[in-house]
Design an enzyme around this catalytic site. Structure first.
Site, PDB file in Angstrom:
ATOM      1  N   THR A  75       0.810  -1.215   0.000  1.00 33.37           N
ATOM      2  CA  THR A  75       0.000   0.000   0.000  1.00 33.37           C
ATOM      3  C   THR A  75       0.843   1.265   0.000  1.00 33.37           C
ATOM      4  OG1 THR A  75      -1.817  -1.104   1.103  1.00 33.37           O
ATOM      5  CG2 THR A  75      -1.732   1.273   1.342  1.00 33.37           C
TER       6      THR A  75
ATOM      7  N   TYR B 258      -8.296   0.619  -3.392  1.00 32.80           N
ATOM      8  CA  TYR B 258      -7.184   1.117  -4.212  1.00 32.80           C
ATOM      9  C   TYR B 258      -6.396  -0.074  -4.692  1.00 32.80           C
ATOM     10  CZ  TYR B 258      -4.763  -0.061   0.063  1.00 32.80           C
ATOM     11  OH  TYR B 258      -4.301  -0.755   1.143  1.00 32.80           O
TER      12      TYR B 258
ATOM     13  N   THR C 236       1.704  -4.477   4.083  1.00 33.43           N
ATOM     14  CA  THR C 236       1.610  -4.731   5.528  1.00 33.43           C
ATOM     15  C   THR C 236       1.067  -6.122   5.860  1.00 33.43           C
ATOM     16  OG1 THR C 236      -0.551  -3.656   5.574  1.00 33.43           O
ATOM     17  CG2 THR C 236       1.367  -2.310   6.150  1.00 33.43           C
ATOM     18  N   ASP C 237       0.459  -6.805   4.874  1.00 33.67           N
ATOM     19  CA  ASP C 237      -0.172  -8.091   5.193  1.00 33.67           C
ATOM     20  C   ASP C 237       0.820  -9.145   5.687  1.00 33.67           C
ATOM     21  OD1 ASP C 237      -2.471  -6.871   4.454  1.00 33.67           O
ATOM     22  OD2 ASP C 237      -2.904  -8.136   2.717  1.00 33.67           O
TER      23      ASP C 237
ATOM     24  N   LYS D  93       0.523  -7.325  12.602  1.00 30.78           N
ATOM     25  CA  LYS D  93      -0.605  -6.509  12.150  1.00 30.78           C
ATOM     26  C   LYS D  93      -1.840  -6.961  12.930  1.00 30.78           C
ATOM     27  CE  LYS D  93      -2.839  -4.986   7.855  1.00 30.78           C
ATOM     28  NZ  LYS D  93      -2.826  -5.108   6.387  1.00 30.78           N
TER      29      LYS D  93
ATOM     30  N   GLU E 207      -0.523 -27.803  28.063  1.00 30.16           N
ATOM     31  CA  GLU E 207      -1.840 -28.142  27.532  1.00 30.16           C
ATOM     32  C   GLU E 207      -1.862 -29.544  26.942  1.00 30.16           C
ATOM     33  OE1 GLU E 207      -5.686 -27.997  26.328  1.00 30.16           O
ATOM     34  OE2 GLU E 207      -4.714 -26.437  27.536  1.00 30.16           O
TER      35      GLU E 207
HETATM   36  N1  LIG Z   1      -1.712  -1.997   3.861  1.00 29.36           N
HETATM   37  C1  LIG Z   1      -1.142  -2.814   2.983  1.00 29.36           C
HETATM   38  O1  LIG Z   1       0.028  -2.679   2.664  1.00 29.36           O
HETATM   39  C2  LIG Z   1      -1.993  -3.929   2.429  1.00 29.36           C
HETATM   40  C3  LIG Z   1      -1.875  -4.008   0.924  1.00 29.36           C
HETATM   41  C4  LIG Z   1      -1.587  -5.394   0.399  1.00 29.36           C
HETATM   42  N2  LIG Z   1      -2.597  -6.337   0.738  1.00 29.36           N
HETATM   43  C5  LIG Z   1      -0.202  -5.849   0.840  1.00 29.36           C
HETATM   44  O2  LIG Z   1       0.006  -6.402   1.879  1.00 29.36           O
HETATM   45  O3  LIG Z   1       0.717  -5.593   0.111  1.00 29.36           O
END
Ligand SMILES: NC(=O)CC[C@H](N)C(=O)O
Length: 337
Positions: A20, A34, A100-101, A173, A294
């Site tokens: 992103t 986007y 970010t994924d 995340k 456990e």
């Molecule tokens: N916020 C993000 O970067 C998510 C955008 C995309 N799904 C990725 O991980 O690249």
């Protein structure tokens, strides 16, 4: 005087991979709708003229993808480029822009395999640069600030999001619709404010220079898969993953990595067939799995992932399996890293 300050600036390379932070939407109101991985690194750097006051910054487009599509080969490719740059006398710090994924996975991977004390910062954004209140610009500025600072050396791979400096090992995340998306169960290491870092704590786990793993010795990564647990779970996915060739299965368990009584016999059988069984927890704010608490791990010869979430446990398992297939050694590594 001007020339003198210029030569004192650190040399920082930004390796761009997409996400992103390189995303673009149709309108400024599109914070969630986007396309990721659209804008090139030269354009991103050019959009932040203030970077030139922090460091001599140059960019390299390593790949241009949304990070959910990253492969083990992509990880190795990135890891090798980071290692080459870290070995270069002309490079003082490295920044990686990333979706970010799976950012937390890549950051942990690099934390395990890069033999350098130079700062390595992984950074992304929650909103594309085209959106109102886009967060990528400041996140990247902060990443370059930390990458060019001497204090960031030897602290392992770091993540700068939302003004915080997080350990690449711990951070995850936690929510996908806020700029305050990345959290660690154990808290951030520091803050970046107006390009200056403020440190509060240090990582306690082995990393980078102190790690027994080295990207230079890793030719390929073994197949490690994750099976998710929940009420009424069956053993179907575990068996299918083993059938498909998984060397280890990460049990993304409920609570403290608990295993349904319907699944226990199959996991015992898979272990007897040579598949490593690693118990982790998918508890959101941070799982904490203890050995023999456990399930009788000693008896079943299983491994526990301790506080590593399932996706981070997969990363460590892959890296660890390049060195050993001994479950006791794997367990030692899961305590130490
Ligand atoms: N916020 C993000 O970067 C998510 C955008 C995309 N799904 C990725 O991980 O690249």
């Amino acid at each position: 005087k001007e020339v003198e300050t210029q030569t004192k600036l650190a040399n920082v390379v930004v390796l761009a991979t997409g996400g992103t932070i390189a995303g673009a939407g149709a309108s400024a109101a599109n914070s969630a709708t986007y396309q990721a991985a659209k804008v090139g690194i030269e354009q991103l750097i050019a959009g932040i003229p203030e970077l030139s006051k922090l460091a001599n910054v140059r960019g390299e487009q390593v790949m241009q993808i949304a990070s959910e599509s990253i492969t083990n080969d992509n990880l190795l490719q990135l890891g090798r480029r980071v290692s080459e740059l870290a070995d270069s006398k002309d490079v003082d710090g490295i920044v990686i822009t990333h979706g970010t994924d799976t950012l937390e996975e890549t950051a942990y991977f690099l934390n395990l395999v890069e033999k350098t004390d130079k700062p390595i910062i992984v950074v992304g954004s929650m909103r594309p640069g085209t959106a109102m209140s886009a967060d990528g610009m400041l996140n990247l500025y902060n990443a370059v600030a930390v990458a060019s600072s001497k204090e960031a050396r030897g602290k392992g791979v770091l993540v700068t999001m939302n003004d915080e400096i997080q350990s690449g090992r711990d951070v995850s995340k936690m929510i996908n619709i806020k700029t305050e998306a990345f959290k660690s169960a154990w808290g951030p290491l520091g803050m970046v404010v107006e390009g200056k870092s403020y440190w509060f704590r240090l990582p306690a786990k082995r990393h980078t220079m102190d790690s027994e793993f080295d990207i230079k010795n890793i030719k390929s990564l073994p197949d490690v898969e994750i099976a998710y647990s929940y009420g009424n779970v069956s053993d179907t996915s575990y068996k299918a993953l083993a059938q498909a060739g998984a060397k280890a299965i990460i049990h993304a368990g409920t609570g403290n990595g608990s295993v349904s009584s319907r699944v226990v016999p199959s996991l015992q059988a898979l272990r007897k067939d040579g598949v490593q069984i690693i118990r982790s927890s998918h508890v959101n704010a941070g799982g904490f799995v203890l050995r023999n608490a456990e399930q009788p791990d000693d008896k079943y010869d299983w491994v526990v992932a301790h506080d590593l979430n399932p996706q981070k446990a997969r990363i460590l398992a892959m890296v660890a399996l390049t060195k050993t297939n001994d479950s006791k050694e794997l367990q030692r590594m899961f305590w130490e890293y």
